[in-house]
Motif scaffolding. Structure first.
Motif, PDB file in Angstrom:
ATOM      1  N   PHE A 167      19.936   6.569  12.691  1.00 38.66           N
ATOM      2  CA  PHE A 167      19.398   6.214  11.376  1.00 38.66           C
ATOM      3  C   PHE A 167      19.497   4.692  11.179  1.00 38.66           C
ATOM      4  CE2 PHE A 167      19.680  10.240   8.495  1.00 38.66           C
ATOM      5  CZ  PHE A 167      18.765  10.871   9.306  1.00 38.66           C
ATOM      6  N   ASP A 168      20.632   4.141  11.576  1.00 42.08           N
ATOM      7  CA  ASP A 168      20.861   2.704  11.422  1.00 42.08           C
ATOM      8  C   ASP A 168      19.833   1.907  12.220  1.00 42.08           C
ATOM      9  OD1 ASP A 168      22.203   0.545  10.306  1.00 42.08           O
ATOM     10  OD2 ASP A 168      23.689   0.439  11.908  1.00 42.08           O
ATOM     11  N   ARG A 169      19.544   2.361  13.423  1.00 42.81           N
ATOM     12  CA  ARG A 169      18.563   1.662  14.255  1.00 42.81           C
ATOM     13  C   ARG A 169      17.157   1.723  13.643  1.00 42.81           C
ATOM     14  NH1 ARG A 169      18.971   2.843  20.576  1.00 42.81           N
ATOM     15  NH2 ARG A 169      17.481   1.102  20.493  1.00 42.81           N
ATOM     16  N   LEU A 170      16.909   2.777  12.841  1.00 36.08           N
ATOM     17  CA  LEU A 170      15.613   2.911  12.175  1.00 36.08           C
ATOM     18  C   LEU A 170      15.589   2.230  10.804  1.00 36.08           C
ATOM     19  CD1 LEU A 170      14.858   6.685  12.957  1.00 36.08           C
ATOM     20  CD2 LEU A 170      13.773   4.697  14.014  1.00 36.08           C
ATOM     21  N   ASP A 195      33.279  -1.055   0.386  1.00 37.18           N
ATOM     22  CA  ASP A 195      33.439  -1.836   1.614  1.00 37.18           C
ATOM     23  C   ASP A 195      32.421  -1.464   2.680  1.00 37.18           C
ATOM     24  OD1 ASP A 195      34.875  -3.639   3.446  1.00 37.18           O
ATOM     25  OD2 ASP A 195      35.472  -1.780   4.450  1.00 37.18           O
ATOM     26  N   THR A 196      31.924  -0.235   2.639  1.00 38.18           N
ATOM     27  CA  THR A 196      31.040   0.236   3.724  1.00 38.18           C
ATOM     28  C   THR A 196      29.616   0.524   3.261  1.00 38.18           C
ATOM     29  OG1 THR A 196      31.799   2.524   3.370  1.00 38.18           O
ATOM     30  CG2 THR A 196      32.960   1.215   5.027  1.00 38.18           C
ATOM     31  N   SER A 197      29.277   0.209   2.028  1.00 39.51           N
ATOM     32  CA  SER A 197      27.928   0.462   1.531  1.00 39.51           C
ATOM     33  C   SER A 197      26.910  -0.384   2.300  1.00 39.51           C
ATOM     34  CB  SER A 197      27.836   0.144   0.039  1.00 39.51           C
ATOM     35  OG  SER A 197      26.499   0.271  -0.418  1.00 39.51           O
ATOM     36  N   LYS A 198      25.799   0.218   2.681  1.00 35.36           N
ATOM     37  CA  LYS A 198      24.753  -0.480   3.433  1.00 35.36           C
ATOM     38  C   LYS A 198      23.554  -0.868   2.564  1.00 35.36           C
ATOM     39  CE  LYS A 198      24.272  -0.577   7.482  1.00 35.36           C
ATOM     40  NZ  LYS A 198      24.451  -1.658   8.500  1.00 35.36           N
ATOM     41  N   GLY A 199      23.596  -0.481   1.299  1.00 36.55           N
ATOM     42  CA  GLY A 199      22.478  -0.807   0.423  1.00 36.55           C
ATOM     43  C   GLY A 199      21.271   0.073   0.692  1.00 36.55           C
ATOM     44  N   LYS A 200      20.093  -0.427   0.295  1.00 32.79           N
ATOM     45  CA  LYS A 200      18.875   0.355   0.433  1.00 32.79           C
ATOM     46  C   LYS A 200      18.395   0.390   1.884  1.00 32.79           C
ATOM     47  CE  LYS A 200      17.172  -0.545  -4.269  1.00 32.79           C
ATOM     48  NZ  LYS A 200      16.042  -1.090  -5.077  1.00 32.79           N
ATOM     49  N   SER A 201      17.627   1.430   2.189  1.00 31.81           N
ATOM     50  CA  SER A 201      17.033   1.538   3.521  1.00 31.81           C
ATOM     51  C   SER A 201      16.035   0.409   3.737  1.00 31.81           C
ATOM     52  CB  SER A 201      16.337   2.892   3.682  1.00 31.81           C
ATOM     53  OG  SER A 201      17.271   3.942   3.632  1.00 31.81           O
ATOM     54  N   LYS A 202      15.904  -0.030   4.984  1.00 36.14           N
ATOM     55  CA  LYS A 202      15.015  -1.133   5.336  1.00 36.14           C
ATOM     56  C   LYS A 202      14.118  -0.726   6.501  1.00 36.14           C
ATOM     57  CE  LYS A 202      18.563  -4.435   3.862  1.00 36.14           C
ATOM     58  NZ  LYS A 202      19.473  -5.536   4.289  1.00 36.14           N
ATOM     59  N   MET A 203      13.367   0.335   6.265  1.00 33.73           N
ATOM     60  CA  MET A 203      12.441   0.796   7.297  1.00 33.73           C
ATOM     61  C   MET A 203      11.176  -0.055   7.271  1.00 33.73           C
ATOM     62  SD  MET A 203      12.707   4.940   7.078  1.00 33.73           S
ATOM     63  CE  MET A 203      12.028   5.144   8.727  1.00 33.73           C
ATOM     64  N   GLY A 204      10.486  -0.088   8.402  1.00 31.80           N
ATOM     65  CA  GLY A 204       9.213  -0.782   8.459  1.00 31.80           C
ATOM     66  C   GLY A 204       8.117   0.065   7.832  1.00 31.80           C
ATOM     67  N   LYS A 205       6.876  -0.320   8.076  1.00 34.11           N
ATOM     68  CA  LYS A 205       5.746   0.422   7.523  1.00 34.11           C
ATOM     69  C   LYS A 205       5.659   1.821   8.119  1.00 34.11           C
ATOM     70  CE  LYS A 205       2.907  -3.653   6.540  1.00 34.11           C
ATOM     71  NZ  LYS A 205       1.608  -4.344   6.808  1.00 34.11           N
ATOM     72  N   VAL A 206       6.085   1.945   9.366  1.00 40.78           N
ATOM     73  CA  VAL A 206       6.016   3.236  10.050  1.00 40.78           C
ATOM     74  C   VAL A 206       7.317   4.010   9.820  1.00 40.78           C
ATOM     75  CG1 VAL A 206       5.814   4.395  12.271  1.00 40.78           C
ATOM     76  CG2 VAL A 206       4.451   2.351  11.791  1.00 40.78           C
ATOM     77  N   LYS A 207       7.185   5.239   9.363  1.00 38.41           N
ATOM     78  CA  LYS A 207       8.335   6.126   9.208  1.00 38.41           C
ATOM     79  C   LYS A 207       8.244   7.224  10.267  1.00 38.41           C
ATOM     80  CE  LYS A 207       9.067   5.509   4.230  1.00 38.41           C
ATOM     81  NZ  LYS A 207       9.125   6.193   2.912  1.00 38.41           N
TER      82      LYS A 207
END
Length: 672
Positions: free
Chosen positions: A523-526, A230-242
């Protein structure tokens, strides 16, 4: 005289079952007076907390029932009394050197106590007094046992055993009744205050019995899997900049603007307020007040809540000794981040070296790896400026982005009751407090000002590196000043503040959070996702469910139990986040050359610290720290061909890091 003693002894033994009641009350009074360092305040415990006083007396009374199992009752009674008072004395001594009382988990830190001997915390004189007192007591007990008379026991052994068994069995229902009726508390947010309000006997007992977590109702593979799905967010979706993510724990940081009774000649933390105005910020609900840093730390790093543990529980010293623990470091490492910890206090304190390994960090630079020479005015804590360079070293040690956790100590209590700083930069006035408390606030505010300068230097260092970086700073708890809800603007002494800084345009978004939501939220915002608890916290926060609500906490408790104590249904039987091979320190310790002069061997090299110890052919020798490049040892008995190593030593003789092995080769004229 002898006949009077004999008559008293006979009378006491005849009515011992009744007379143990006032004796138990007296022992409680002694221990509570020791806890408060005052007989008057000990008597105040009786008048202000009559319920806890009677309940603690009942605990001691039950313990004294063991006296009746022995035919040498006087001997047994004195031993039991001595043990009870000994615990009170230990607690008294510990409270003189730190703000948290003596609990069961402190037995895990006996090694640290032993290594504190002949220091400002535990002097050689104190150690000698303790040893002499113990030897005298043991001698007296041996003599009493040898020459003391056995009492004639009228009741049968099985009756006495049954009486003791009933007494100890009654503790459970009596305790539950006292807890449900509010006579004593079940959770101590402020451990020190919890012991004072509920009594030392109960506090210590809860530190034994209230450990770990109880299995939640409905715990099963299906219930855990449902929460995870129910709470899985899947893969990270960061931009080109880490961006680098830097988290800084500001020890005892409190925005004194939120204490209306206090006024000052100038703002102690102007840079803090500048960051607060321009970047995301908010109040942070933490699990402790006045002390217990590692519990706020645990919540922040793992996303778990300490509310599910018993009073006095430090999970880093208990469950993390046995089991690895999913953390924010584990989550971000999967994205190629290096993970580091930097701290200017002992690597073994709060079992941190072990805990950070169990949490998946790559490196940990503790004080033993830092060339610390500057201390606060009381000479009790290192200043925090050394953390600027240490953090830079950690960030420079990797090519990719980094996740770094830095822990300060410069504003740590206890604060002096006498005036220490002659011409303080920050002068304060506090309404309605004693002169001693006024002095404490003045000292604290000046240490806050030092922290503010550190924060400015720290941010400048990050800015100069030119890498995209998010900085999150937070207070772990309010200072040990006896503040109550009514004293602060927020009316909640479990709230500190967090502030942020970034150099890549992250928008300002203020929100109040709990410590276990803090890193997950950013982390979520990133766009960083992954990890059972991180995803859970992110999802629940996004749904607008309060981090302190029962709905939020119920499923968090289920996941937390599963990962720390349960069968790890969330991982489907796979240990997804094993411990790391933690490396202590960044800079290598190196011996370059050794020079002999005046019966001394001078060892030249790099990155020595006051915690460097020389080993000759595997044996530790007395070492004098001269500087970060020079150590000195006595040359007597050290001949050519000896193998010399410099080890960076933590408490309990832990070797954190070693230098190269250097084979001694002196010229003939230099040999002793």
């Amino acid at each position: 005289m002898k006949s009077r003693w004999t008559r008293f002894s006979t009378f006491f033994e005849k009515y011992a079952l009744i007379l143990h009641i006032p004796l138990a009350m007296l022992l409680v009074l002694v221990n509570e007076s020791l806890s408060r360092h005052s007989l008057i305040e000990g008597l105040g415990f009786i008048t202000n907390h009559p319920g806890p006083f009677l309940y603690n007396s009942y605990i001691i009374y039950v313990i004294l029932l063991l006296v009746f199992l022995s035919p040498r009752r006087l001997f047994m009674r004195l031993v039991m009394m001595a043990i009870v008072i000994l615990f009170g004395i230990i607690n008294c001594i510990i409270l003189n050197n730190r703000v948290t009382p003596f609990g069961f988990t402190d037995f895990a830190m006996v090694g640290d106590l032993l290594t504190m001997q002949n220091t400002k915390y535990f002097t050689a004189q104190q150690a000698g007094i303790c040893l002499i007192a113990i030897l005298i007591f043991v001698f007296l007990m041996v003599m009493l046992h040898m020459h003391g008379k056995k009492q004639k026991v009228r009741s049968k052994l099985w009756v006495r055993i049954l009486t003791c068994a009933i007494g100890f069995a009654s503790l459970f229902p009596v305790t539950k009744i006292c807890q449900k009726t509010g006579v004593v508390q079940t959770y101590f947010g402020n451990l020190a205050q919890g012991y004072l309000d509920n009594g030392y006997a109960y506090g210590f007992a809860m530190s034994v019995a209230g450990r770990g977590m109880n299995q939640p109702t409905g715990y099963s593979a299906k219930s855990v899997e449902n929460i995870v799905e129910d709470t899985s967010k899947g893969k990270s979706k960061m931009g080109k900049v880490k961006p680098n993510v830097i988290v800084v724990l500001l020890e005892s940081c409190f925005d004194v603007n939120e204490y209306p009774a206090l006024s000052y000649n100038k703002d102690p933390i102007p840079y803090f307020h500048k960051l607060e105005k321009n970047y995301s910020t908010g109040h942070l609900t933490v699990p402790v007040v006045g002390a217990g840093t590692c519990n706020t730390e645990f919540e922040m790093l793992t996303g778990m809540s300490c509310k599910f543990f018993g009073p006095g529980e430090y999970p880093q010293k208990t469950v993390l000794k046995k089991r690895d623990c999913e953390s924010t470091a584990d989550v971000i490492k999967k994205l190629g981040y290096g993970t580091h910890v930097v701290h200017n206090n002992g690597g073994n304190f709060y079992s941190r070296a072990n805990a950070f390994s169990k949490m998946g960090f790559d490196t940990f630079t503790s004080k033993e790896l830092l060339d610390i020479t500057d201390y606060t005015p009381l000479n009790t804590w290192p200043t925090d400026d050394i953390l600027v360079g240490a953090t830079k070293d950690a960030l420079d040690s990797t090519k990719g982005p980094d996740y770094c956790y830095t822990i300060t100590v410069g504003t740590h209590g206890d604060y002096p009751k006498e005036k220490v700083i002659e011409n303080p930069k920050i002068k304060v006035k506090v309404k309605g407090v004693s002169e001693e408390r006024q002095n404490q606030w003045e000292y604290y505010c000046n240490m806050l000002n030092n922290m503010d300068r550190f924060l400015k230097e720290y941010t400048a260092m990050l800015s100069k590196r030119g890498e995209p970086t998010l900085l999150i700073c937070f207070g772990d708890h309010l200072p040990t000043m006896g503040l109550q809800n009514k004293d602060v603007k927020q009316k909640d002494i479990y709230q500190t503040k967090y502030i942020t800084w970034n150099n890549f345009g992250m928008k300002k978004k203020d929100q109040d959070l709990t410590a276990y939501q803090l890193v997950s939220t950013y982390f979520d915002r990133l766009g960083i996702h992954g990890g059972t608890v991180v995803d859970y916290n992110q999802t629940m926060t996004e749904r607008g469910i309060s981090g302190k609500s029962q709905k939020y906490l119920k499923n968090l408790q289920m996941l937390q139990y599963d990962l720390l104590y349960g069968k790890r249904y969330a991982y489907h039987g796979i240990d997804m986040y094993p411990p790391s091979d933690l490396v202590m320190g960044i800079r290598p310790v190196k011996i370059d050359r050794i020079y002999s002069y005046d019966n001394q061997l001078h060892i030249y090299g790099e990155n020595f610290t006051p915690w460097s110890k020389v080993y000759v052919n595997g044996e530790k020798v007395n070492t004098t720290y001269e500087s970060g490049q020079v150590l000195t040892i006595n040359s007597k008995g050290v001949s050519n061909g000896a193998h010399i190593v410099v080890n960076q030593m933590g408490s309990n003789n832990t070797i954190f890091r070693s230098s190269n092995e250097f084979e001694l080769k002196l010229a003939a004229e230099d040999q002793q």
